[in-house]
Design a protein around this motif. Structure first.
Motif, PDB file in Angstrom:
ATOM      1  N   GLN A 100       1.976   1.852  -3.471  1.00 30.52           N
ATOM      2  CA  GLN A 100       0.854   2.343  -4.267  1.00 30.52           C
ATOM      3  C   GLN A 100       0.590   3.816  -3.962  1.00 30.52           C
ATOM      4  OE1 GLN A 100      -2.129  -0.780  -4.350  1.00 30.52           O
ATOM      5  NE2 GLN A 100      -3.675   0.756  -3.959  1.00 30.52           N
ATOM      6  N   GLU A 101       0.776   4.174  -2.702  1.00 29.45           N
ATOM      7  CA  GLU A 101       0.459   5.507  -2.222  1.00 29.45           C
ATOM      8  C   GLU A 101       1.390   6.564  -2.808  1.00 29.45           C
ATOM      9  OE1 GLU A 101       1.363   6.591   2.133  1.00 29.45           O
ATOM     10  OE2 GLU A 101      -0.731   5.998   2.045  1.00 29.45           O
ATOM     11  N   HIS A 140      -0.101   7.911  -5.770  1.00 28.02           N
ATOM     12  CA  HIS A 140      -1.265   8.746  -5.453  1.00 28.02           C
ATOM     13  C   HIS A 140      -0.856  10.105  -4.891  1.00 28.02           C
ATOM     14  CE1 HIS A 140      -4.774   6.120  -5.965  1.00 28.02           C
ATOM     15  NE2 HIS A 140      -3.927   5.154  -5.762  1.00 28.02           N
ATOM     16  N   ALA A 185      -4.048  17.877  -7.297  1.00 29.38           N
ATOM     17  CA  ALA A 185      -5.498  18.065  -7.209  1.00 29.38           C
ATOM     18  C   ALA A 185      -5.892  19.085  -6.146  1.00 29.38           C
ATOM     19  CB  ALA A 185      -6.166  16.730  -6.917  1.00 29.38           C
ATOM     20  N   LEU A 186      -4.999  19.354  -5.204  1.00 28.08           N
ATOM     21  CA  LEU A 186      -5.369  20.188  -4.061  1.00 28.08           C
ATOM     22  C   LEU A 186      -5.853  21.570  -4.476  1.00 28.08           C
ATOM     23  CD1 LEU A 186      -2.817  19.486  -1.208  1.00 28.08           C
ATOM     24  CD2 LEU A 186      -5.245  18.979  -1.304  1.00 28.08           C
ATOM     25  N   GLY A 187      -6.981  21.943  -3.938  1.00 20.90           N
ATOM     26  CA  GLY A 187      -7.478  23.290  -4.138  1.00 20.90           C
ATOM     27  C   GLY A 187      -7.874  23.619  -5.563  1.00 20.90           C
ATOM     28  N   LYS A 188      -8.107  22.612  -6.363  1.00 21.69           N
ATOM     29  CA  LYS A 188      -8.421  22.893  -7.767  1.00 21.69           C
ATOM     30  C   LYS A 188      -9.821  22.453  -8.164  1.00 21.69           C
ATOM     31  CE  LYS A 188      -3.787  23.042  -9.695  1.00 21.69           C
ATOM     32  NZ  LYS A 188      -2.775  22.289 -10.420  1.00 21.69           N
ATOM     33  N   ASP A 189     -10.674  22.221  -7.218  1.00 24.97           N
ATOM     34  CA  ASP A 189     -12.024  21.789  -7.605  1.00 24.97           C
ATOM     35  C   ASP A 189     -12.950  22.984  -7.721  1.00 24.97           C
ATOM     36  OD1 ASP A 189     -13.538  21.144  -4.425  1.00 24.97           O
ATOM     37  OD2 ASP A 189     -11.572  21.981  -4.811  1.00 24.97           O
ATOM     38  N   LEU A 235      -2.351  13.733  -5.680  1.00 20.98           N
ATOM     39  CA  LEU A 235      -3.069  14.472  -4.644  1.00 20.98           C
ATOM     40  C   LEU A 235      -2.583  15.917  -4.584  1.00 20.98           C
ATOM     41  CD1 LEU A 235      -5.119  13.780  -2.226  1.00 20.98           C
ATOM     42  CD2 LEU A 235      -3.089  14.074  -0.832  1.00 20.98           C
ATOM     43  N   GLU A 236      -1.271  16.096  -4.649  1.00 24.29           N
ATOM     44  CA  GLU A 236      -0.697  17.443  -4.641  1.00 24.29           C
ATOM     45  C   GLU A 236      -1.280  18.275  -5.782  1.00 24.29           C
ATOM     46  OE1 GLU A 236       1.307  18.604  -2.371  1.00 24.29           O
ATOM     47  OE2 GLU A 236       1.556  16.690  -1.315  1.00 24.29           O
ATOM     48  N   ALA A 267       0.834  -1.201   0.000  1.00 22.42           N
ATOM     49  CA  ALA A 267       0.000   0.000   0.000  1.00 22.42           C
ATOM     50  C   ALA A 267       0.868   1.250   0.000  1.00 22.42           C
ATOM     51  CB  ALA A 267      -0.924  -0.009   1.207  1.00 22.42           C
ATOM     52  N   LEU A 268       1.975   1.192   0.703  1.00 28.19           N
ATOM     53  CA  LEU A 268       2.883   2.338   0.759  1.00 28.19           C
ATOM     54  C   LEU A 268       3.424   2.645  -0.634  1.00 28.19           C
ATOM     55  CD1 LEU A 268       3.963   4.155   3.047  1.00 28.19           C
ATOM     56  CD2 LEU A 268       6.007   2.736   3.103  1.00 28.19           C
TER      57      LEU A 268
END
Lengths: 521, 256
Positions: B241-242, B245, B252-256, B249-250, B238-239
């Motif tokens: 895989q993460e 991600h 995607a932050l604050g871009k919705d 995630l970086e 999982a680490l």
């Protein structure tokens, strides 16, 4: 269509039934279609070489999950679990005995992965994965609410939920998914909640609620949405926004926040506490849903994350969020540290709303008029995921103690059901684990029988007329099944409904106001 | 050495080899397989000490089984405790040369054989007469109990009836197996049956449900500490895989 079926009669005490082979044989719940399968990364229909794909997936799962590997090997068929499942007690179908349910999966494991099963299949009960077996998997692994009661009684701690999750993941991988869970997951991972409620609709709903409360109580209790810089982010099951009796619980949370004066918010991006990714056993889907909450917390710059009354949501939040998304403490990796630096270390992260209210009560921050609840005699239903897979308050058995203490603080008449039907031995409501759909009504009603029996007993002995739960699924399930057993469907309420009704709303509200007064004075 | 002694000597080493290699492989597999999620089962200990106590209670007292079913518990516990005591007493046969005095203490353990046999008879009875347990039983489940019962009863017959075997010879044979000083074994039928089945038991250990012995120590529901909020628990896969991600995630932050 839901067929007619017999509703079990409630015995004076639970008897272990004689088995009735094939009693719950069937096609299982409605199957998912490409529309719901594909967005989750699963094939839209049963793949051509499904046997090969399924066996390969089993191999992958048992190499990734020690639970699956050890549980498949360790069972000695002692029978300790055979009378522990509410679905067996209610339906008499032997394949609903936990060990027999696991054996649907284990017999295939033995056939394909063990020496004895490859060369002496008859001797050790090993079976091929054929059409009949796959149908049995689909049917019977959707008659398990993953409540883990059997695991409590197993000498090796074998947890049927783990096997049930693995089997459902294999089923999804070959394109045989369940419509109810996968459709909901589609909404949760795109719109942000299980209802598919977009931001404007959610905002309207909350405004309506604010108006209603103000009309009724005269107090302007706010339900803030997407407030950047709030202290608390509340993540609650979306049923709280609409369903009865859930919404009265939401009113209760609002009153407690209001009285405490904490700045809180909900998020329209992550407006769902429930995480059905757990039900289908998919780490990746569960993580995808959980990451929305992490993102909301980062975007809204909150320092505390709190979870509303929901059973499996609390299991995922308490047990899995730190692993999946780094919400928690004690991270040593970059990913986890990022969020953990933002969160307030003075509070457990995430925190359950019960822990929050309980703490306020202990510190004398809330006052109650307990007599408001005097017309009720209350009993508490321990929801399985909270009871058997989580903790509250960081003290041993806190998950049993805290909700009861909160109830007793707001209500004078409290009675527990029989000891072997509560706490770690609690009987599932019958609707958990992705079974809360009308196409599974028969198993839901039959599975509710043991809980209903225990309730009937305290109704008789102590005139209990109110059943309290802290799980959205339990509340919905009970509303449906209570009348089938001649109970009042409105007897099921949220803990925070009782809290909200007894709470005396008289304290000065906002800390800023206080300091402003001081300056003027 | 007689042919039969050679056969049994060979069978012993074969069984021991399969047992050791098989168990090592299984334990290695359990050890290496990750636990991606924290899944302790209530009542879950909040500390490592609590977990150790829990495992001890499960292994020594069969705590969960006691909660579940008193009959299965009493028969199961009698059998296991009886077997353990009897096994300890068997050490004298494998000890080369004169026995230290401490072995005198294990003398009364021969009566434990009765506990073992009573336990096994009870377990077989349950398997046959309780409908639910009959339903979940495969032929191997009965055979395993019968195998143990025949080992137990043949032992009882040799110890407590006039069918004694030549203990000196047994000790020379058994201790000889360990110090590689092979000798003939007694050929009474009870003894041959007894050790033949005992060796077979050793042989099938790693490929049967006897894997519950290592399994109980590796069961994540029993051996995990309930501290998921305090300590980040993550599996290697999982680490890995993460890390993929995390980048997304970086972005995607604050871009919705």
């Amino acid at each position: 269509m839901v067929e007619k079926f017999d509703i079990p009669t409630l015995p004076t005490y639970i008897e272990i039934p004689d088995i009735e082979k094939g009693a719950m044989k069937g096609d299982g719940p409605f199957k998912s279609s490409a529309e719901f399968q594909n967005p989750l990364g699963f094939p839209g229909e049963k793949v051509a070489d499904w046997q090969t794909v399924a066996i390969a997936k089993m191999a992958e799962l048992k190499s990734k999950y020690r639970s699956v590997q050890v549980f498949l090997d360790a069972c000695v068929k002692c029978g300790a679990c055979t009378d522990k499942c509410h679905y067996f007690l209610g339906s008499k179908d032997p394949k609903n005995m936990p060990v027999a349910r696991q054996d649907l999966f284990r017999s295939v494991y033995r056939r394909h992965f063990t020496f004895a099963g490859k060369y002496f299949p008859k001797l050790v009960g090993a079976k091929d994965l054929d059409e009949t077996m796959l149908d049995d998997w689909y049917n019977y692994f959707h008659q398990c609410s993953q409540c883990r009661r059997c695991s409590v009684f197993c000498p090796y701690g074998i947890d049927t939920a783990e096997i049930s999750m693995a089997a459902r993941e294999v089923l999804d991988t070959v394109g045989v998914g369940q419509k109810y869970c996968n459709q909901i997951l589609g909404k949760a991972t795109t719109v942000g909640n299980n209802l598919g409620l977009p931001e404007p609709a959610l905002r309207d709903t909350l405004l309506d609620l604010e108006e209603e409360i103000e009309e009724e109580t005269g107090i302007a209790i706010k339900y803030p949405l997407d407030v950047k810089g709030a202290e608390v982010l509340l993540v609650t099951p979306s049923a709280d926004f609409f369903a009865e009796p859930h919404i009265d619980g939401l009113i209760g949370y609002g009153k407690v926040f209001h009285q405490d004066g904490v700045r809180w918010t909900m998020s329209s991006f992550a407006s769902e506490g429930a995480n059905f990714g757990m039900f289908i056993g998919s780490y990746d889907v569960m993580r995808k849903a959980a990451l929305r909450i992490r993102k909301a917390a980062l975007d809204l710059e909150v320092s505390r994350i709190m979870v509303g009354e929901c059973g499996h949501a609390w299991r995922v939040a308490y047990g899995f969020w730190n692993t999946l998304t780094g919400v928690g403490a004690g991270a040593t990796d970059v990913f986890g540290l990022k969020l953990q630096n933002q969160l307030d270390p003075r509070y457990s992260q995430p925190q359950h709303i019960i822990e929050y209210t309980h703490d306020l009560i202990k510190r004398g921050k809330l006052e109650f008029d307990k007599s408001v609840n005097d017309h009720r005699t209350v009993t508490f239903h321990d929801s399985c995921n909270i009871a058997r897979a989580s903790n509250m308050g960081g003290i041993p058995n806190g998950q049993f103690i805290l909700p009861r203490e909160v109830i007793k603080a707001v209500c004078n008449n409290f009675v527990d059901m029989a000891r072997d039907t509560i706490m770690e031995s609690t009987f599932c409501c019958g609707g958990g684990g992705g079974l809360l759909t009308d196409d599974l009504m028969e198993i839901r009603v039959k599975g509710a029988m043991p809980r209903m029996q225990a309730l009937k007993a305290v109704e008789g002995s102590d005139n209990v007329d109110t059943l309290v739960a802290i799980c959205a699924i339990c509340k919905s399930q009970f509303s449906k099944v209570l009348p089938k057993f001649d109970f009042d469907p409105y007897m099921i309420v949220s803990v925070h409904q009782l809290v909200g009704e007894a709470l005396i709303m008289d304290k000065p509200q906002i800390e800023e106001d206080l300091s402003a007064t001081e300056v003027v004075g | 050495m007689s042919a039969i002694s050679i056969f049994f000597t060979a069978l012993f080493y074969l069984s021991l080899f399969v047992f050791l290699i098989g168990m090592a492989r299984k334990i290695y597999q359990y050890w290496l397989t990750p636990t991606p999620l924290k899944i302790p089962i209530a009542p879950a200990p909040l500390t490592q000490t609590g977990v150790a106590m829990r495992i001890v209670r499960e292994v020594v007292l069969f705590e969960s089984l006691f909660k579940s079913n008193k009959w299965t518990w009493i028969f199961g516990w009698l059998f296991h405790v009886g077997l353990l005591l009897v096994l300890i007493r068997h050490l004298r046969y494998f000890w080369p040369g004169d026995l230290p005095e401490i072995f005198l203490l294990t003398q009364p353990f021969k009566y434990a054989a009765f506990a073992m046999v009573i336990g096994l008879v009870g377990l077989i009875g349950r398997r046959i007469f309780v409908e639910r347990i009959r339903y979940i039983s495969a032929p191997s489940d009965y055979l395993m109990l019968i195998l143990l019962l025949v080992i137990g009863v043949s032992g009882v017959v040799m110890t407590f009836t006039n069918n004694h075997t030549d203990i000196i010879m047994v000790k020379e044979f058994a201790s000889g197996l360990l110090i590689l000083n092979w000798s003939n074994l007694p050929t009474e039928v009870y003894f041959l049956l007894h050790i033949f089945l005992a060796f077979i038991l050793l042989l099938i250990f790693p490929i049967s449900k006897l894997l519950h012995v290592p399994g109980v120590f590796f069961s994540p529901t029993l051996n995990q500490v309930d501290d998921s909020r305090k300590k980040r628990h993550i599996s290697p896969w999982a680490l890995k895989q993460e890390q993929g991600h995390a980048v997304r995630l970086e972005q995607a932050l604050g871009k919705d």
